[in-house]
Scaffold this active site. Structure first.
Site, short mmCIF file in Angstrom:
data_model
loop_
_atom_site.label_atom_id
_atom_site.label_comp_id
_atom_site.label_asym_id
_atom_site.label_seq_id
_atom_site.Cartn_x
_atom_site.Cartn_y
_atom_site.Cartn_z
N HIS A 21 -20.25 -29.63 11.30
CA HIS A 21 -19.96 -28.75 12.28
C HIS A 21 -21.28 -28.13 12.96
CE1 HIS A 21 -22.27 -25.30 10.25
NE2 HIS A 21 -21.83 -25.90 8.97
N HIS B 186 -23.84 -28.39 16.91
CA HIS B 186 -24.23 -28.75 18.32
C HIS B 186 -24.71 -30.17 19.07
CE1 HIS B 186 -23.87 -24.17 18.53
NE2 HIS B 186 -25.57 -23.86 17.67
#
Length: 355
Positions: free
Chosen positions: A139, A141
């Site tokens: 995970h 951005h």
């Protein structure tokens, strides 16, 4: 400083101002060095953790073992900022020990969502060949990355969550100024700026400009330069294409519990127990932006006049419609509760017949 200007001769006033400026530059330089040192320390700790895991696998005699098919799975959650991503990711962390998979945070420098070409190659190689980290949940951005163009035969499973674009921008605006209840002591980039979102809109401030809405489209569009061209119709269509063809499931922040429930049904290897944990756990709504004030109708109307909002909202509505379509074919409602449908297909007329 006002008192100094009254009592000191002009020459000394100038020297005092210059000294103050030099001191501020020195402090800024020291803060930057501390940030760089912290980054180096975080990377060193991460490398140490990786070595420990790899050594543990080697000692257990599992380094060269062929993975079971159910374990040869990687999920990538390229999380969009301020879409309840921390709340969802915490569920993955809470379940990884029990469900026996690894969780890895993709920590890019300055949270840059676009990787260099060489980092793209490194990342694809890591994700696909790093057996010690499978099954894995990555995970971060990071914009969507198409693994197929690197010659990968078995691509990872992409998932994501999307949010109403104005609500996401308002949340991010206050987050930069007041932080949240996750790390309340951390100093934020815009800390000290007390201007409300409405005041920002009325004064045409840069932090609330329509251009700041352009984020969810490029995250789903990917690493093509046109994806980051604000207002690009091509980027919107590519984002839609990827959402349908490259993502197993894209939920919406406003219906996060349903998203988690469907993930548990589709990927129990990772998400077994997730729905119950979300409903009863203390971390289901862990991160809440502080001091957030809902925008007025006037501010919303002003942003909605922009073509950028119309395009971002078009992607959001598209994702919402797709999510609700998938949900309608996966669950049924009874007495205000949602229930997953049982398997609704079977096999028959199987030939040739076994003797």
């Amino acid at each position: 400083m006002g008192l100094l200007r009254i009592m000191m001769p002009p020459k000394f006033q100038l020297l005092a101002v210059l000294a103050f400026g030099v001191a501020m530059l020195f402090l800024e330089n020291q803060v930057q060095k501390l940030e760089e040192s912290r980054g180096k320390l975080e990377r060193a700790i991460a490398r140490h953790e990786v070595r420990e895991i790899e050594q543990r696998h080697t000692m257990d005699g599992t380094k060269d073992v062929v993975l079971d098919e159910s374990d040869d799975v990687v999920i990538i959650y390229n999380r969009v900022p301020k879409t309840a991503s921390t709340s969802f990711t915490n569920i993955a962390y809470d379940l990884c020990g029990k469900n026996k998979y690894h969780v890895l945070h993709i920590n890019t420098t300055k949270n840059n969502p676009v990787m260099s070409l060489q980092d793209q190659v490194r990342f694809v190689k890591n994700v696909t060949s790093w057996k010690e980290m499978k099954p894995g949940f990555y995970h971060g951005h990071v914009a969507f990355l198409d693994f197929a163009k690197f010659g990968v035969k078995k691509k990872p499973i992409y998932i994501n969550v999307i949010r109403d674009p104005i609500e996401r921008l308002v949340s991010y605006y206050y987050f930069l100024r007041f932080g949240d209840d996750y790390r309340p002591g951390l100093r934020r980039r815009k800390q000290g700026d007390k201007k409300t979102f409405d005041e920002c809109v009325s004064s045409a401030g840069s932090d609330c400009a329509a251009e700041k809405l352009w984020l969810q489209i490029p995250f789903f569009c990917g690493h093509n330069s046109e994806c980051w061209n604000v207002g690009s119709r091509w980027a919107l269509e590519q984002a839609k294409y990827n959402l349908i063809n490259e993502y197993l499931l894209v939920g919406v922040t406003e219906e996060l519990e349903d998203f988690i429930m469907m993930l548990e049904a589709a990927l129990p290897r990772f998400f077994r127990g997730a729905a119950e944990l979300y409903r009863t756990g203390k971390k289901s709504h862990l991160r809440k932006t502080s001091e957030k004030k809902p925008p007025t109708k006037e501010s919303i109307a002003k942003l909605q006049q922009s073509d950028i909002w119309k395009m971002e909202n078009e992607l959001y509505e598209f994702a919402l419609e797709q999510f609700q379509f998938i949900r309608a074919h996966a669950v049924r409602e009874k007495d205000g509760e949602l229930y997953l449908l049982a398997q609704n297909f079977f096999y028959e007329k199987i030939y040739p017949k076994m003797n």
